[in-house]
Design a protein around this motif. Structure first.
Motif, mmCIF file in Angstrom:
data_model
loop_
_atom_site.group_PDB
_atom_site.id
_atom_site.type_symbol
_atom_site.label_atom_id
_atom_site.label_comp_id
_atom_site.label_asym_id
_atom_site.label_seq_id
_atom_site.Cartn_x
_atom_site.Cartn_y
_atom_site.Cartn_z
ATOM 1 N N ARG A 165 -5.986 0.260 -2.384
ATOM 2 C CA ARG A 165 -6.458 1.637 -2.532
ATOM 3 C C ARG A 165 -5.766 2.280 -3.726
ATOM 4 N N GLN A 172 0.830 -1.202 0.000
ATOM 5 C CA GLN A 172 0.000 0.000 0.000
ATOM 6 C C GLN A 172 0.867 1.255 0.000
ATOM 7 N N LEU A 220 -11.696 0.375 -1.360
ATOM 8 C CA LEU A 220 -11.164 1.202 -2.445
ATOM 9 C C LEU A 220 -11.657 2.645 -2.311
ATOM 10 N N SER A 246 -6.344 -2.385 3.635
ATOM 11 C CA SER A 246 -6.915 -2.432 2.283
ATOM 12 C C SER A 246 -5.806 -2.133 1.271
ATOM 13 N N ILE A 259 -6.587 6.964 5.543
ATOM 14 C CA ILE A 259 -6.431 5.673 4.885
ATOM 15 C C ILE A 259 -6.231 4.609 5.945
ATOM 16 N N ALA A 306 -12.061 6.464 -0.085
ATOM 17 C CA ALA A 306 -11.140 7.416 0.529
ATOM 18 C C ALA A 306 -11.937 8.450 1.303
#
Length: 242
Positions: free
Chosen positions: A106, A35, A137, A103, A99, A139
């Protein structure tokens, strides 16, 4: 121009899958490292920073941040709101991108679009429109001064401190909130690309290997195309079985 900083909140103490963010996504690349590398350069964002806790077990996160060349801010484990305010102080951020570290996929393009719309409309809080993207996905963009107000309010609950933007989301009329629309082909809220269990970890590993096998980039368009293809295949199998 206001200074915008993306902050990955990360800690090792997951109740359901402890240490999940340092589990490998592929080869020796962990979920968090993957990430970080994807989000190192986001249009409209001045810096990527990791906000972790002062707990000893999170020293490994600070080590990873150093290895990736990313600054780290350390604060309270459960008062995540204060951790974000601390990160804003450290980075001189006027605007923060929130964030979560579980995940890995992203998309910097999604974040850039939300940041641009946030600025263009003078919003205090921005996120994708409900139902427009798979979970994991999305924000969140928020003005630092709004988080400072919530942090300094004696009425702020422990739950609001843990979930950072909860008060804004539950009281949208009190803030200048904006939702960003995305194309129809990305409307897959039924899919979840966040990791909270061992099965979900195996799922994101499978997604990565499937993208690699097709030589597809891990952007939101190709991920949604792959997920739709997989769903169609399952439906066909179910029809055959019935």
């Amino acid at each position: 121009m206001k200074r915008c900083v993306a902050v990955i909140q990360a800690r090792m103490g997951s109740s359901r899958l402890p240490g999940k963010i340092l589990e490998p996504l592929h080869d020796d690349v962990s979920l968090l490292a993957y990430q970080c590398r994807r989000l190192r350069h986001i249009e409209g964002v001045d810096e990527l920073l990791i906000a972790t806790t002062t707990a000893r077990r999170d020293n490994v996160i600070a080590d990873l941040a150093q290895a990736e060349g990313i600054r780290v801010c350390r604060g309270s484990e459960h008062d995540v709101l204060s951790r974000f305010v601390r990160a804003a102080d450290m980075s001189l951020a006027d605007t923060l991108v929130r964030i979560t570290s579980d995940s890995p996929f992203r998309d910097p393009g999604v974040i850039a679009r939300c940041v641009a719309e946030h600025r263009a409309h003078g919003a205090e809080y921005t996120r994708p429109e409900a139902g427009h993207l798979p979970k994991g996905l999305r924000a969140e963009i928020v003005e630092t001064r709004v988080l400072r107000q919530i942090d300094s309010d004696s009425a702020t609950t422990d739950r609001e401190r843990e979930h950072v933007t909860l008060r804004i989301r539950e009281n949208p009329g009190a803030y200048r909130c904006l939702t960003v629309a995305f194309p129809d082909e990305l409307h897959h809220p039924e899919f979840d690309l966040s990791v909270d269990t061992a099965d979900e970890l195996e799922f994101v590993r499978m997604i990565h290997s499937s993208l690699e096998a097709r030589a597809w980039p891990a952007d939101i368009g190709h991920i949604c195309a792959l997920l739709a293809e997989m769903a169609q295949g399952r439906q066909q199998q179910q029809r055959i079985a019935s």
